[in-house]
Write a protein that holds these residues in place. Structure first.
Motif, PDB file in Angstrom:
ATOM      1  N   GLU A 148       0.811  -1.217   0.000  1.00  0.00           N
ATOM      2  CA  GLU A 148       0.000   0.000   0.000  1.00  0.00           C
ATOM      3  C   GLU A 148       0.846   1.268   0.000  1.00  0.00           C
ATOM      4  O   GLU A 148       0.455   2.285  -0.569  1.00  0.00           O
ATOM      5  CB  GLU A 148      -0.923   0.024   1.226  1.00  0.00           C
ATOM      6  N   CYS A 158      -5.381  -2.242 -15.933  1.00  0.00           N
ATOM      7  CA  CYS A 158      -6.697  -1.631 -16.099  1.00  0.00           C
ATOM      8  C   CYS A 158      -7.825  -2.649 -16.202  1.00  0.00           C
ATOM      9  O   CYS A 158      -9.002  -2.264 -16.145  1.00  0.00           O
ATOM     10  CB  CYS A 158      -6.690  -0.714 -17.325  1.00  0.00           C
ATOM     11  N   ASP A 211      -8.367  -4.728 -13.851  1.00  0.00           N
ATOM     12  CA  ASP A 211      -8.873  -4.644 -12.472  1.00  0.00           C
ATOM     13  C   ASP A 211      -7.835  -3.932 -11.611  1.00  0.00           C
ATOM     14  O   ASP A 211      -7.013  -4.565 -10.961  1.00  0.00           O
ATOM     15  CB  ASP A 211      -9.164  -6.036 -11.913  1.00  0.00           C
ATOM     16  N   PRO A 212      -7.856  -2.607 -11.602  1.00  0.00           N
ATOM     17  CA  PRO A 212      -6.854  -1.844 -10.843  1.00  0.00           C
ATOM     18  C   PRO A 212      -6.861  -2.154  -9.351  1.00  0.00           C
ATOM     19  O   PRO A 212      -5.846  -1.979  -8.674  1.00  0.00           O
ATOM     20  CB  PRO A 212      -7.239  -0.384 -11.095  1.00  0.00           C
ATOM     21  N   LEU A 213      -7.997  -2.628  -8.828  1.00  0.00           N
ATOM     22  CA  LEU A 213      -8.085  -2.882  -7.396  1.00  0.00           C
ATOM     23  C   LEU A 213      -7.266  -4.084  -6.956  1.00  0.00           C
ATOM     24  O   LEU A 213      -7.086  -4.300  -5.752  1.00  0.00           O
ATOM     25  CB  LEU A 213      -9.550  -3.077  -6.996  1.00  0.00           C
ATOM     26  N   LYS A 252      -2.237  -3.107  -4.659  1.00  0.00           N
ATOM     27  CA  LYS A 252      -2.259  -2.385  -3.391  1.00  0.00           C
ATOM     28  C   LYS A 252      -1.594  -1.017  -3.544  1.00  0.00           C
ATOM     29  O   LYS A 252      -1.939  -0.064  -2.846  1.00  0.00           O
ATOM     30  CB  LYS A 252      -1.538  -3.195  -2.320  1.00  0.00           C
ATOM     31  N   GLU A 263      -0.338   2.632  -5.165  1.00  0.00           N
ATOM     32  CA  GLU A 263      -0.926   3.709  -5.958  1.00  0.00           C
ATOM     33  C   GLU A 263      -0.473   3.578  -7.402  1.00  0.00           C
ATOM     34  O   GLU A 263       0.665   3.213  -7.685  1.00  0.00           O
ATOM     35  CB  GLU A 263      -0.516   5.069  -5.414  1.00  0.00           C
ATOM     36  N   GLN A 294      -2.838   6.680   1.303  1.00  0.00           N
ATOM     37  CA  GLN A 294      -4.066   6.081   0.801  1.00  0.00           C
ATOM     38  C   GLN A 294      -3.876   5.696  -0.651  1.00  0.00           C
ATOM     39  O   GLN A 294      -3.117   6.319  -1.382  1.00  0.00           O
ATOM     40  CB  GLN A 294      -5.243   7.059   0.911  1.00  0.00           C
ATOM     41  N   GLN A 295      -4.583   4.640  -1.058  1.00  0.00           N
ATOM     42  CA  GLN A 295      -4.449   4.165  -2.436  1.00  0.00           C
ATOM     43  C   GLN A 295      -5.072   5.161  -3.403  1.00  0.00           C
ATOM     44  O   GLN A 295      -6.116   5.741  -3.142  1.00  0.00           O
ATOM     45  CB  GLN A 295      -5.115   2.802  -2.599  1.00  0.00           C
ATOM     46  N   ILE A 355      -6.046   5.626  -7.570  1.00  0.00           N
ATOM     47  CA  ILE A 355      -6.204   4.992  -8.882  1.00  0.00           C
ATOM     48  C   ILE A 355      -6.506   6.096  -9.885  1.00  0.00           C
ATOM     49  O   ILE A 355      -7.399   6.903  -9.690  1.00  0.00           O
ATOM     50  CB  ILE A 355      -7.344   3.956  -8.882  1.00  0.00           C
ATOM     51  N   LYS A 394      -9.630   4.058 -14.313  1.00  0.00           N
ATOM     52  CA  LYS A 394     -10.987   3.729 -13.898  1.00  0.00           C
ATOM     53  C   LYS A 394     -11.910   3.680 -15.112  1.00  0.00           C
ATOM     54  O   LYS A 394     -12.740   2.787 -15.249  1.00  0.00           O
ATOM     55  CB  LYS A 394     -11.512   4.775 -12.915  1.00  0.00           C
ATOM     56  N   THR A 432     -11.406   0.595 -17.071  1.00  0.00           N
ATOM     57  CA  THR A 432     -11.889  -0.571 -16.361  1.00  0.00           C
ATOM     58  C   THR A 432     -13.384  -0.767 -16.584  1.00  0.00           C
ATOM     59  O   THR A 432     -13.875  -1.889 -16.650  1.00  0.00           O
ATOM     60  CB  THR A 432     -11.607  -0.430 -14.853  1.00  0.00           C
TER      61      THR A 432
END
Length: 277
Positions: A193, A210, A212-214, A217, A219, A249-250, A252, A257, A260
């Protein structure tokens, strides 16, 4: 030191093309390369081509001359020097080879800025020809990562760097990773993270992230060319130096986005990625 490790891929990240193909094309061996490509792994093919070049009288000096002409964006070298001047520990993790990388870095006058080069072995043999070997000997000890080519898992290299930081009491250091190819996707998944991934926009690693960017962990901060590489990298270094370690904090990118959203929910990441990064 700034507490930042900047990890660069080499081909299409520091230099603006693939160094293997640059040498093959520059010395007139493109047809043989295309003929042999379907028959053997990439590193084996490169070693075979170096043998053929030697047999046809091509010298190490001629190989170096071609490498000295490799294209590089004019803002990449200032970016490297600025990051080093700010106290960052610069390293390379590349699927090229040591001879090509060191030859280019020495010619550009920036080899001294890198504390570590992780890549496929490349050296001049006693017979005076260039040998190129795989980073991992996949015939003896496969690395076992389905995302990476058999000769190199960059994710394992990142894990080794992370382990060394923990062992030395430097686990609070942050990693910024810059890359472009599919081989840079695995290490992006290993970042934490507190780290930062800089994928080259509209290149294979960007497309994979892209989906699934999530899954990452770290940035995500994309770049498109050497000028943007410099801008984003130096902004990140300045940001990190002023960040409270507890408040990270993460992030994106909005572009990622948007891309995605065009991927259907049931689409899964491929189990095996293309061989070259």
């Amino acid at each position: 030191m700034s507490g930042i490790i900047v990890v660069f891929d080499f081909d299409k990240t520091i230099v603006d093309c693939d160094s293997d193909n640059w040498v093959i094309d520059g010395l007139g061996f493109t047809d043989l390369f295309n003929q042999l490509l379907p028959t053997m792994p990439w590193n084996t093919l490169m070693d075979k081509l170096m043998l053929e070049m030697h047999a046809q009288g091509k010298t190490i000096g001629e190989i170096k001359e071609v490498l000295h002409r490799i294209p590089i964006h004019p803002r990449v070298i200032p970016a490297i020097k600025a990051a080093h001047a700010l106290g960052c520990d610069l390293r390379i993790v590349s699927d090229a080879n040591l001879f090509f990388i060191e030859t280019i870095l020495e010619h550009l006058g920036i080899k001294e800025y890198f504390s570590e080069i992780n890549t496929n072995p490349g050296y001049v043999s006693e017979e005076g020809r260039l040998r190129i070997l795989p980073y991992h000997d996949f015939n003896k000890a496969p690395h076992g990562c389905a995302l990476c080519p058999p000769n190199m898992c960059k994710g394992l290299i990142i894990e080794r760097i992370q382990d060394s930081l923990s062992n030395n009491g430097d686990e609070n250091k942050r990693i910024i990773y810059l890359g472009d190819g599919s081989g840079d996707y695995c290490p992006s998944l290993r970042l934490r993270e507190r780290d930062f991934m800089m994928p080259r926009k509209n290149f294979p690693v960007w497309d994979l992230i892209c989906r699934d960017p999530l899954l990452l962990k770290a940035e995500i901060h994309p770049w498109s060319d050497g000028q943007e590489l410099e801008q984003v990298l130096l902004q990140l270094i300045n940001k990190i130096t002023s960040l409270d370690d507890e408040s990270s904090q993460q992030f994106i990118s909005s572009d990622c986005k948007m891309q995605t959203l065009s991927v259907t929910a049931h689409e899964a990441l491929p189990k095996v990625l293309p061989v070259r990064s």
